[in-house]
Design an enzyme around this catalytic site. Structure first.
Site, mmCIF file in Angstrom:
data_model
loop_
_atom_site.group_PDB
_atom_site.id
_atom_site.type_symbol
_atom_site.label_atom_id
_atom_site.label_comp_id
_atom_site.label_asym_id
_atom_site.label_seq_id
_atom_site.Cartn_x
_atom_site.Cartn_y
_atom_site.Cartn_z
ATOM 1 N N VAL A 1 75.428 -16.722 -42.765
ATOM 2 C CA VAL A 1 74.910 -16.608 -41.394
ATOM 3 C C VAL A 1 75.077 -17.957 -40.708
ATOM 4 C CG1 VAL A 1 72.908 -16.050 -39.956
ATOM 5 C CG2 VAL A 1 73.188 -14.940 -42.179
ATOM 6 N N GLU B 1 90.414 -11.417 -36.605
ATOM 7 C CA GLU B 1 91.003 -11.007 -37.885
ATOM 8 C C GLU B 1 92.121 -9.997 -37.621
ATOM 9 O OE1 GLU B 1 89.826 -12.006 -40.952
ATOM 10 O OE2 GLU B 1 88.331 -13.257 -39.957
ATOM 11 N N LYS C 1 79.428 -11.863 -47.058
ATOM 12 C CA LYS C 1 78.332 -11.060 -46.482
ATOM 13 C C LYS C 1 78.255 -9.642 -47.055
ATOM 14 C CE LYS C 1 80.429 -11.935 -42.641
ATOM 15 N NZ LYS C 1 81.131 -13.192 -42.586
ATOM 16 N N LYS D 1 74.932 -9.969 -40.774
ATOM 17 C CA LYS D 1 74.115 -11.187 -40.685
ATOM 18 C C LYS D 1 72.663 -10.836 -40.348
ATOM 19 C CE LYS D 1 78.176 -13.802 -39.368
ATOM 20 N NZ LYS D 1 79.039 -14.154 -38.242
ATOM 21 N N GLY E 1 84.305 -21.458 -39.721
ATOM 22 C CA GLY E 1 85.086 -22.652 -40.045
ATOM 23 C C GLY E 1 84.980 -22.966 -41.527
ATOM 24 N N THR F 1 85.066 -14.603 -52.038
ATOM 25 C CA THR F 1 86.138 -13.613 -51.863
ATOM 26 C C THR F 1 85.899 -12.864 -50.539
ATOM 27 O OG1 THR F 1 84.960 -11.904 -53.111
ATOM 28 C CG2 THR F 1 86.456 -13.317 -54.359
ATOM 29 N N GLY G 1 93.786 -17.200 -32.401
ATOM 30 C CA GLY G 1 93.492 -17.035 -33.833
ATOM 31 C C GLY G 1 92.027 -16.778 -34.126
ATOM 32 N N ASP H 1 80.125 -7.322 -38.289
ATOM 33 C CA ASP H 1 79.888 -8.682 -38.790
ATOM 34 C C ASP H 1 78.484 -9.160 -38.366
ATOM 35 O OD1 ASP H 1 80.996 -11.383 -39.811
ATOM 36 O OD2 ASP H 1 80.339 -11.872 -37.785
HETATM 37 N N1 LIG Z 1 86.439 -18.672 -43.055
HETATM 38 C C1 LIG Z 1 85.247 -18.812 -42.482
HETATM 39 O O1 LIG Z 1 85.081 -19.493 -41.457
HETATM 40 C C2 LIG Z 1 84.043 -18.127 -43.083
HETATM 41 C C3 LIG Z 1 82.770 -18.435 -42.592
HETATM 42 C C4 LIG Z 1 81.647 -17.841 -43.168
HETATM 43 C C5 LIG Z 1 81.811 -16.922 -44.205
HETATM 44 N N2 LIG Z 1 83.066 -16.609 -44.628
HETATM 45 C C6 LIG Z 1 83.196 -15.638 -45.744
HETATM 46 O O2 LIG Z 1 83.604 -16.327 -46.920
HETATM 47 C C7 LIG Z 1 84.463 -15.493 -47.703
HETATM 48 C C8 LIG Z 1 85.787 -16.197 -47.920
HETATM 49 O O3 LIG Z 1 86.389 -16.420 -46.658
HETATM 50 P P1 LIG Z 1 87.822 -17.108 -46.521
HETATM 51 O O4 LIG Z 1 88.010 -17.362 -45.075
HETATM 52 O O5 LIG Z 1 87.947 -18.230 -47.501
HETATM 53 O O6 LIG Z 1 88.764 -15.906 -46.994
HETATM 54 P P2 LIG Z 1 90.284 -16.010 -47.462
HETATM 55 O O7 LIG Z 1 90.924 -17.224 -46.891
HETATM 56 O O8 LIG Z 1 90.886 -14.679 -47.210
HETATM 57 O O9 LIG Z 1 90.192 -16.239 -49.054
HETATM 58 C C9 LIG Z 1 89.773 -15.267 -49.936
HETATM 59 C C10 LIG Z 1 90.045 -15.721 -51.351
HETATM 60 O O10 LIG Z 1 89.574 -14.722 -52.233
HETATM 61 C C11 LIG Z 1 90.596 -14.449 -53.202
HETATM 62 N N3 LIG Z 1 90.449 -13.074 -53.655
HETATM 63 C C12 LIG Z 1 90.599 -11.925 -52.944
HETATM 64 N N4 LIG Z 1 90.383 -10.872 -53.755
HETATM 65 C C13 LIG Z 1 90.096 -11.369 -54.975
HETATM 66 C C14 LIG Z 1 89.814 -10.802 -56.235
HETATM 67 N N5 LIG Z 1 89.751 -9.472 -56.402
HETATM 68 N N6 LIG Z 1 89.595 -11.633 -57.268
HETATM 69 C C15 LIG Z 1 89.650 -12.979 -57.122
HETATM 70 N N7 LIG Z 1 89.926 -13.584 -55.968
HETATM 71 C C16 LIG Z 1 90.138 -12.779 -54.903
HETATM 72 C C17 LIG Z 1 91.906 -14.681 -52.484
HETATM 73 O O11 LIG Z 1 92.893 -14.934 -53.472
HETATM 74 P P3 LIG Z 1 94.417 -15.342 -53.095
HETATM 75 O O12 LIG Z 1 94.322 -16.757 -52.587
HETATM 76 O O13 LIG Z 1 95.152 -15.245 -54.367
HETATM 77 O O14 LIG Z 1 94.840 -14.362 -52.033
HETATM 78 C C18 LIG Z 1 91.541 -15.919 -51.666
HETATM 79 O O15 LIG Z 1 91.698 -17.079 -52.450
HETATM 80 C C19 LIG Z 1 84.598 -14.182 -46.938
HETATM 81 O O16 LIG Z 1 83.702 -13.247 -47.472
HETATM 82 C C20 LIG Z 1 84.231 -14.557 -45.505
HETATM 83 O O17 LIG Z 1 83.681 -13.474 -44.786
HETATM 84 C C21 LIG Z 1 84.175 -17.196 -44.109
#
Ligand SMILES: NC(=O)c1ccc[n+]([C@@H]2O[C@H](COP(=O)([O-])OP(=O)(O)OC[C@H]3O[C@@H](n4cnc5c(N)ncnc54)[C@H](OP(=O)(O)O)[C@@H]3O)[C@@H](O)[C@H]2O)c1
Length: 341
Positions: free
Chosen positions: A152, A210, A125, A225, A316, A96, A207, A221
């Site tokens: 990280v 955020e 994180k 880490k 990614g 999440t 893109g 951020d």
């Molecule tokens: N994207 C990357 O490259 C990346 C890399 C490293 C770490 N991360 C970390 O990984 C995590 C997820 O990233 P992401 O890019 O996948 O984020 P995202 O695309 O915004 O997805 C977040 C997901 O969490 C769900 N969510 C939000 N609040 C919730 C709640 N209260 N209960 C249940 N589900 C909930 C959302 O539901 P809905 O679909 O219904 O909105 C969505 O499916 C984050 O903490 C991010 O910092 C991301």
């Protein structure tokens, strides 16, 4: 291994895609047979104790915006905590959004998984930056594993290099570029001699930023880490409030020009020695940390092996999904070695 996936965004869906594409190989090469029995997003859950059809879940998410509307297995409105507490599974994959104010909802998901005797793999994180010492203690108390490779460096195995490859050595200091967005902005400013604002706009067009850019450009951020590395790699009991943080908003083109005259540049460097800090820092163009674009790079200084630097993409969906898989395989291995001990 039965899995509950909480969060079906970029990371959660990439993880589902990865499992679909590597199913046969995982069984053949690693004897690993993961079964996702529940997926949860903000609108509810889908639960099938025999294992969800992940291709179908991905199509549902793409077409209807939620997995909860599955006619057979959907549970509209069911909350993650209910799923974690009531569905029997070995591990929870927590993906999440990161929240550094109070760590929620991820913090409660992780604590509740531990109390229910479930291992946790998280890419989030926030809970770790705010409460890592307490969370590792709670995991130990409940005799479960907590893994977080993806927090990280996403797919780049920064934590594993330090913890596993340098096993037995003593890491005395760490410095690194831990945020791709700020590295892109500073690289643009350095190469094109454009202002912070112009470079930020370029990053936004691509893109890389955020909706709220503060997490990246104000250094939070990278600091999250740094906290994770300090706890995991250097056994420090620290949280986000122990980091001295300065972002890149005030880096001027003139400062980059002055640095260039000395064959240096300015990077947002996170460092752990006696103190934890994240701040714009002048480094030589011959420093292994002199990497451009959105790359991340971390140098570990250890007592015997000396300096080792790892470089890779720090974000990614698929990259982060590969870290989740690595963590799950690691949990499987450590459970197997406990059984044979
Ligand atoms: N994207 C990357 O490259 C990346 C890399 C490293 C770490 N991360 C970390 O990984 C995590 C997820 O990233 P992401 O890019 O996948 O984020 P995202 O695309 O915004 O997805 C977040 C997901 O969490 C769900 N969510 C939000 N609040 C919730 C709640 N209260 N209960 C249940 N589900 C909930 C959302 O539901 P809905 O679909 O219904 O909105 C969505 O499916 C984050 O903490 C991010 O910092 C991301």
């Amino acid at each position: 291994m039965r899995l509950i996936v909480v969060g079906c965004g970029v990371v959660g869906q990439s993880f589902a895609r990865l499992l679909v594409s590597r199913e046969v190989e995982l069984v053949k090469n690693y004897g690993f047979h993961p079964r996702v029995i529940a997926m949860v997003d903000q609108k509810g859950a889908a639960i099938n104790l025999k294992g969800l059809n992940l291709k179908k879940m991905l199509s549902l998410k793409a077409e209807k915006g939620t997995v909860a509307v599955d006619p057979e297995f959907g549970r509209v409105g069911m909350m993650p905590l209910d799923v974690i507490e009531s569905v029997e599974a070995e591990a929870v994959v927590e993906a999440t959004p990161t929240n550094i104010k109070d760590g929620e909802p991820g913090l409660s998901h992780i604590k509740s998984a531990f109390r229910a005797g479930k291992h946790v793999v998280t890419t989030n994180k926030g809970p770790l930056a705010l409460a890592m010492p307490a969370l590792t203690e709670l995991a130990d108390y409940n005799k479960v594993c907590l893994r977080f490779s993806g927090t990280v460096g996403a797919g780049t195995p920064i934590l594993s290099l330090a913890k596993k490859c340098l096993f037995g050595d003593r890491i005395v200091s760490i410095r690194g570029i831990l945020n791709g967005t700020t590295n892109y902005i500073l690289t643009e400013m350095d190469e094109k001699r454009i202002s912070f604002q112009q470079a930020l706009e370029n990053a936004q067009k691509l893109g890389y930023v955020e909706a709220d850019p503060s997490m990246d450009i104000d250094g939070f951020d990278a600091s999250c880490k740094l906290v994770i590395m300090a706890n995991w790699v250097m056994n420090k009991k620290v949280t986000l409030k122990d980091v001295s943080i300065q972002g890149i908003r005030n880096v001027a083109v003139q400062a980059l020009e002055d640095a260039a005259k000395k064959n240096c540049t300015i990077k947002l460097i996170g460092s752990i020695q006696n103190r934890l800090k994240v701040e714009p820092t002048e480094i030589s163009r011959h420093d292994p940390l002199f990497v451009g674009g959105v790359l991340n790079a971390v140098t570990f200084v250890s007592e015997f092996a000396g300096e080792e630097t790892i470089i890779g993409r720090g974000a990614g969906g698929m990259e982060t999904a590969s870290a989740i898989l690595r963590d799950l395989l690691d949990i499987k291995q450590s459970l197997a070695s406990k059984l044979t001990a």
